[in-house]
Enzyme design. Structure first.
Site, mmCIF file in Angstrom:
data_model
loop_
_atom_site.group_PDB
_atom_site.id
_atom_site.type_symbol
_atom_site.label_atom_id
_atom_site.label_comp_id
_atom_site.label_asym_id
_atom_site.label_seq_id
_atom_site.Cartn_x
_atom_site.Cartn_y
_atom_site.Cartn_z
ATOM 1 N N VAL A 190 0.741 -1.155 -0.037
ATOM 2 C CA VAL A 190 0.234 -0.029 -0.412
ATOM 3 C C VAL A 190 0.784 1.673 0.228
ATOM 4 C CG1 VAL A 190 -1.947 -1.254 1.399
ATOM 5 C CG2 VAL A 190 -0.116 0.469 2.885
ATOM 6 N N SER A 191 0.338 2.530 -0.739
ATOM 7 C CA SER A 191 1.039 3.386 -0.045
ATOM 8 C C SER A 191 2.065 3.641 -0.981
ATOM 9 C CB SER A 191 0.859 4.382 1.260
ATOM 10 O OG SER A 191 1.193 5.514 0.962
ATOM 11 N N ASN A 192 3.330 3.775 -0.549
ATOM 12 C CA ASN A 192 5.021 4.309 -1.228
ATOM 13 C C ASN A 192 5.103 2.780 -1.374
ATOM 14 O OD1 ASN A 192 4.695 6.801 -0.867
ATOM 15 N ND2 ASN A 192 6.900 6.854 0.438
ATOM 16 N N GLY A 244 3.157 1.619 -4.486
ATOM 17 C CA GLY A 244 3.342 2.562 -5.647
ATOM 18 C C GLY A 244 5.203 1.929 -6.202
ATOM 19 N N SER A 255 -3.099 -1.284 -3.116
ATOM 20 C CA SER A 255 -3.348 0.209 -2.286
ATOM 21 C C SER A 255 -2.887 1.519 -2.621
ATOM 22 C CB SER A 255 -3.836 -0.416 -1.113
ATOM 23 O OG SER A 255 -5.109 0.550 -0.799
#
Length: 708
Positions: A300-302, A305, A325
């Protein structure tokens, strides 16, 4: 010694893994298992029995993770590696998952859901450093292999850390899901991590989180300064701390995709040492390979990415699918498409960089907090934000001509308008953003990423900012010994965190906690607005007040930052891999008009009909589920984590059984409402295999069309 043999080694012993024995040509056609050349130093191995300790909960179990009482250190000044690990897992799990009663924990998600008892998972854990090209700032990698792993049906899940967290940062997200499935889970801190360095004492963190002042030991991060340089800096700026993400002098985000791919390769190495065909002479034949192993890139998040970037860069065919996510992606800017929600305004100014919109939030959100439309409705606004400071920010911005209005209410309303209209921040984010400003989210991201993108060192003190502990008056003080000893387990890697604060060295009256700082230009306690405007100027490449092009040192700094940002842009090319993004519309950290939404458009432009990407935008959901444990949030917002789990389940079914992924859609959740009764299926409708046409997200005529 093989990893299998290590199971007999006493707990906690760190051993070096080496491969010796026959040559590959001794077995025609065989590929022998080899330790990846990018691993440096030793590999630490530990087996957890699933009774006294385990991979997922560090022996705390589901109830221990939910407890408001954290595990304790027997000696607060000298916590053991086991204690640090347990506390790190406790803190990282709770930072991302709402464990409060009624919020879904124990019913919809959590270690105990779909498991026996408290959800403890037995298995092996391996930790090592990856050579990042800088021996002073290596990347941490970890592989967890549950005892339930089936070598005849191998699977692997990536779990790069969210935010700037350490290697356990995704334990409660990708880690939990993968371990429950019996998959190996491969983690990396992706070059960020909690690595701290005390410039006063020369103390740094070892791989296991314990501290050392020795300059000869491998550590997570050490400042590149000789004794004379450090003494000079300490004389001018005593008691300062440096953090790996901000101050390593690298741009770690540029290698996040590479780090995830490396973690997968380490995973295959470990699995083949455990389960590869034995030759009888210490060697192992590779039997677990990418072509017979299901690999899902996740987090999720970083971390999300990072997994997306890994899929874009996967030239070896390591990854089968992606399920992430709220991914922190900075898509390449493509003016050839637009975004539109319902019948709203067409958004052409999308795909702004993280630093661009974050510095805008750091500058304007404090004033926007007191806008009449949100000030009394936004949860925690009155608790986390000082009303006087918010008003001072408005006054200072108005004096500089950056907001308009004859009254504070008008100025605050204009600040909110600037964020919504000029910077593409969705109105749904407006009620969440004040709490984030009070928690210094945008301010901390702005400082850390400006330093990282530009490759600046701690001695550069970009925009007059440094890091240190501060007292009640905001003055710099030495970090307490117990606080420093716990940093590995308590810090999120991006100050302010765990007792380390942002300090504005150039504040009126001297170095002061940024939150309490008085700006020279205004003479007001305005959250060090001068420093935040400096960061905004470097992100924009023009003076944030005058609009003039930067010159001299500022221009060089801005160019270095711009170059760093170009190095982290996502291409949108997932190489046809199936992928699922889930994002909350109310995300106030990573605004959706600059992250998930434009990535969908860019991917369509790049891959077109070959795209396997599905995007699920969840209403009444935001970035930090942990906030949902508190009043105001629990009534309005549902756990995005639930839909992240569903995304992984959908990808699993797609890859294992060929089940089609549902089309991109808006998911219409139902808030819990007054009193926040326990979540039910009514609150959490599933992603539908055949959604209503009015709920489908589509790419038509070069426009990403999002239903209201």
């Amino acid at each position: 010694m093989t990893i299998r043999a290590l199971l007999a080694v006493p707990a906690g012993l760190v051993v070096a893994l080496s491969l010796n024995g026959c040559k590959q040509e001794d077995i025609p056609g065989a590929a022998f298992n080899h330790k990846p050349g990018f691993l440096t130093g030793t590999i630490s191995q530990q087996h957890y029995d699933g009774v006294t300790d385990d991979l997922l909960t560090a022996g705390l179990g589901a109830s221990g993770l939910a407890s408001a009482v954290p595990p304790a250190f027997a000696d607060s000044l000298n916590p053991t590696p086991i204690e640090l690990r347990r506390m790190a897992i406790y803190n990282n799990y709770r930072a991302l998952v709402d464990t409060a009663p009624g919020g879904g924990y124990g019913t919809w998600f959590g270690p105990q859901v779909g498991a026996e008892g408290e959800g403890l998972i037995a298995g092996d854990e391996y930790l090592a450093f990856i050579d990042s090209g800088d021996e002073l700032a290596p990347v941490t990698v970890m592989v967890q292999v549950p005892d339930s792993f089936d070598p005849d049906q191998p699977c692997m899940v990536t779990a790069p850390s969210s935010g700037s967290r350490g290697v356990y940062g995704a334990i409660g997200t990708a880690g939990e899901w993968g371990l429950k499935k019996g998959c190996a889970v491969v983690y990396t801190d992706k070059g960020t991590g909690t690595g701290s360095y005390n410039l006063e004492t020369g103390t740094a963190q070892r791989l296991d989180g314990t501290l050392t002042a020795s300059g000869d030991e491998p550590v997570q991060y050490r400042v590149r300064l000789d004794d004379a340089g450090r003494d000079a800096f300490n004389a001018a700026y005593p008691d300062r701390m440096a953090f790996k993400h901000a101050h390593s002098g690298a741009n770690p985000e540029a290698d996040w995709g590479l780090n995830v791919l490396q973690s997968i390769e380490v995973g295959f190495y470990v699995l083949n040492e455990l389960h590869g065909q034995e030759t009888g002479n210490g060697q192992r034949v590779v039997t677990i390979k990418p072509n017979n192993t299901l690999v899902i890139a996740s987090s999720v998040s970083n971390g999300g990415g990072a997994s997306v970037r890994a899929a874009e860069q996967d030239e070896k065919g390591l990854i089968d699918g992606v399920a992430v996510s709220e991914p922190n992606v900075n898509p390449l800017v493509d003016a050839g498409f637009t975004i539109r929600q319902g019948n709203g305004a067409v958004i052409s100014d999308h795909s702004r960089s993280l630093l661009d919109y974050t510095t805008a939030l750091a500058v304007y959100q404090g004033c926007a907090n007191r806008a009449p439309a949100i000030r009394d409705l936004a949860p925690f606004n009155a608790i986390l934000n000082d009303v006087t400071v918010n008003e001072n920010i408005c006054t200072a911005l108005a004096a500089k001509g950056l907001v308009t209005g004859a009254t504070l209410d008008e100025q605050a309303t204009d600040a909110l308008r600037i964020l919504n209209d000029d910077f593409g921040v969705q109105p749904e984010q407006n009620l969440v953003a004040p709490s984030h400003f009070g928690a210094s989210v945008a301010q901390s991201i702005a400082m850390t990423y400006a330093n990282a993108y530009g490759g600046f060192a701690v001695t550069d003190r970009l925009c007059g900012l440094s890091l240190a502990a501060t007292d009640g008056s905001g003055l710099v003080t030495p970090l307490g010994a117990a606080q420093e000893a716990a940093l590995f387990s308590a810090s999120n890697g991006i100050p302010p965190t765990a007792g380390v604060n942002q300090v504005y060295d150039d504040a009126s009256g001297g170095a002061t906690n940024l939150k309490q700082a008085v700006s020279n230009s205004s003479g007001l306690a305005d959250f060090g607005l001068d420093a935040l405007l400096c960061l905004r100027s470097l992100a924009a490449g023009t003076d944030a007040v005058s609009g003039e092009v930067l010159t001299g040192t500022a221009a060089a700094q801005a160019q270095a930052i711009a170059d760093g940002i170009e190095g982290i842009r996502a291409s949108g090319d997932l190489q046809g891999k199936p992928a699922v993004f889930v994002t909350g519309r109310a995300d106030a950290i990573l605004p959706i008009n600059h992250t998930s939404r434009p990535y969908v458009g860019l991917n369509q432009r790049v891959e077109g009909g070959d795209s396997g990407l599905r995007y699920y935008e969840v209403l009444n959901a935001h970035h930090l589920d942990a906030f949902n444990a508190f009043p105001g949030f629990n009534e309005r917002y549902v756990p995005l984590h639930h839909y992240y789990i569903q995304a992984l389940d959908l990808m699993w079914s797609h890859l294992k059984d060929g089940v089609a992924l549902p089309p991109s859609q808006v998911v219409r959740t139902v808030p819990r409402g007054a009193g926040a009764p326990a979540l039910t299926a009514t609150n959490l409708p599933p992603v539908l295999a055949e959604p209503e046409e009015s709920d489908r997200i589509q790419f038509v005529d070069n426009q990403v069309r999002i239903p209201d």
